[in-house]
Design a protein around this motif. Structure first.
Motif, short mmCIF file in Angstrom:
data_model
loop_
_atom_site.label_atom_id
_atom_site.label_comp_id
_atom_site.label_asym_id
_atom_site.label_seq_id
_atom_site.Cartn_x
_atom_site.Cartn_y
_atom_site.Cartn_z
N ASP A 138 -57.34 -20.75 -26.81
CA ASP A 138 -58.65 -20.35 -26.30
C ASP A 138 -58.83 -18.84 -26.37
N LEU A 139 -57.79 -18.09 -26.03
CA LEU A 139 -57.85 -16.64 -26.07
C LEU A 139 -58.09 -16.14 -27.49
N ILE A 140 -57.37 -16.68 -28.44
CA ILE A 140 -57.52 -16.26 -29.84
C ILE A 140 -58.88 -16.67 -30.39
N GLU A 141 -59.35 -17.83 -29.96
CA GLU A 141 -60.61 -18.38 -30.46
C GLU A 141 -61.78 -17.44 -30.20
N GLU A 142 -61.84 -16.85 -29.01
CA GLU A 142 -62.94 -15.95 -28.66
C GLU A 142 -62.38 -14.84 -27.78
N ASN A 143 -62.43 -13.60 -28.29
CA ASN A 143 -61.96 -12.47 -27.50
C ASN A 143 -62.53 -11.16 -28.01
N SER A 144 -62.46 -10.17 -27.15
CA SER A 144 -62.81 -8.80 -27.49
C SER A 144 -61.68 -7.95 -26.91
N PHE A 145 -60.91 -7.30 -27.75
CA PHE A 145 -59.66 -6.66 -27.32
C PHE A 145 -59.45 -5.40 -28.16
N ARG A 146 -59.33 -4.25 -27.48
CA ARG A 146 -59.06 -3.01 -28.20
C ARG A 146 -58.28 -2.05 -27.30
N PRO A 147 -57.09 -1.65 -27.74
CA PRO A 147 -56.36 -0.62 -26.99
C PRO A 147 -57.18 0.67 -26.97
N VAL A 148 -57.30 1.26 -25.79
CA VAL A 148 -58.07 2.50 -25.64
C VAL A 148 -57.43 3.59 -26.50
N GLY A 149 -58.28 4.30 -27.22
CA GLY A 149 -57.81 5.42 -28.04
C GLY A 149 -57.40 5.04 -29.45
N ASP A 150 -57.40 3.76 -29.77
CA ASP A 150 -57.02 3.37 -31.13
C ASP A 150 -58.23 3.55 -32.04
N GLU A 151 -58.15 4.51 -32.94
CA GLU A 151 -59.26 4.81 -33.84
C GLU A 151 -59.24 3.97 -35.11
N ILE A 152 -58.12 3.38 -35.46
CA ILE A 152 -58.01 2.60 -36.70
C ILE A 152 -58.60 1.22 -36.52
N GLY A 153 -58.31 0.60 -35.40
CA GLY A 153 -58.85 -0.73 -35.12
C GLY A 153 -57.94 -1.85 -35.55
N GLY A 154 -58.37 -3.05 -35.22
CA GLY A 154 -57.57 -4.24 -35.48
C GLY A 154 -58.00 -4.94 -36.73
N PRO A 155 -57.76 -6.22 -36.81
CA PRO A 155 -57.39 -7.10 -35.70
C PRO A 155 -55.97 -6.85 -35.21
N TYR A 156 -55.71 -7.37 -33.99
CA TYR A 156 -54.46 -7.10 -33.29
C TYR A 156 -53.64 -8.35 -33.04
N LYS A 157 -52.35 -8.11 -32.86
CA LYS A 157 -51.42 -9.12 -32.37
C LYS A 157 -50.95 -8.65 -31.01
N LEU A 158 -50.79 -9.58 -30.09
CA LEU A 158 -50.34 -9.26 -28.74
C LEU A 158 -49.06 -10.03 -28.45
N ARG A 159 -48.06 -9.30 -27.98
CA ARG A 159 -46.81 -9.93 -27.54
C ARG A 159 -46.70 -9.67 -26.04
N LEU A 160 -46.57 -10.76 -25.28
CA LEU A 160 -46.44 -10.65 -23.82
C LEU A 160 -45.00 -10.90 -23.42
N SER A 161 -44.52 -10.06 -22.53
CA SER A 161 -43.18 -10.28 -21.98
C SER A 161 -43.20 -9.93 -20.50
N LEU A 162 -42.21 -10.43 -19.80
CA LEU A 162 -42.08 -10.17 -18.37
C LEU A 162 -40.83 -9.34 -18.11
N LEU A 163 -40.97 -8.36 -17.25
CA LEU A 163 -39.84 -7.56 -16.80
C LEU A 163 -40.03 -7.37 -15.32
N GLU A 164 -39.15 -8.03 -14.54
CA GLU A 164 -39.28 -8.04 -13.09
C GLU A 164 -40.65 -8.56 -12.72
N LYS A 165 -41.47 -7.80 -12.01
CA LYS A 165 -42.81 -8.27 -11.63
C LYS A 165 -43.87 -7.55 -12.44
N ARG A 166 -43.55 -7.32 -13.71
CA ARG A 166 -44.47 -6.62 -14.59
C ARG A 166 -44.70 -7.42 -15.87
#
Length: 159
Positions: free
Chosen positions: A35-63
């Protein structure tokens, strides 16, 4: 949107730090990612080149660690987000979801609708909290924040 590329995700990967779960939970995670990939708007602040992007999520303690790269694999940014501000709303969301699923089996339609309105309200609250926590790091619209919040919830779901 930046002039150089698309401001969207084309892939979301869960790091091995997330751990695997039951087949039902793994299915819910896959649906949330789809669902997230199907419809999203995602841009790291300050990135002038642009995407599209890949996102890797990981957990470290409570982060929750957001590692963003371009389609070619080039690292764009890594952001670490404390999950503590989301803990209460995630817990409350799980409780109301349990009430909702229980109500579906035996409650009147008006009671189910009232619980569902509360469930949607908590989901919106969590989405707004997540969106504000990402402010200054990653620009997302509200729909994307909702889908990311769903994914965060599924990452915490124990079944």
């Amino acid at each position: 949107m930046t002039s150089g590329g698309e401001a969207r995700l084309i892939d979301v990967e869960l790091d091995e730090s997330i751990g695997r779960s039951t087949p039902d939970i793994e299915h819910e995670r896959a649906v949330a990612i789809f669902d997230l990939i199907e419809e999203n708007s995602f841009r790291p602040v300050g990135d002038e080149i642009g995407g599209p992007y890949k996102l890797r999520l990981s957990l470290l303690e409570k982060r929750l660690i957001f590692t963003t790269s371009r389609e070619c694999g080039e690292l764009v940014a890594t952001h670490i987000l404390s999950l503590t501000p989301l803990r209460r709303v995630v817990r409350d969301y799980f409780m109301i979801c349990e009430s909702y699923y229980e109500a579906i089996r035996s409650a009147t339609p008006s009671k189910i609708e009232a619980i569902d309105m509360g469930r949607r309200g908590l989901h919106n609250e969590g989405s707004q909290t997540l969106q504000s926590r990402l402010e200054g790091k990653i620009e997302v619209d509200f729909i994307t924040a909702r889908r990311l919040f769903t994914l965060v919830c599924v990452l915490h779901w124990r079944g």
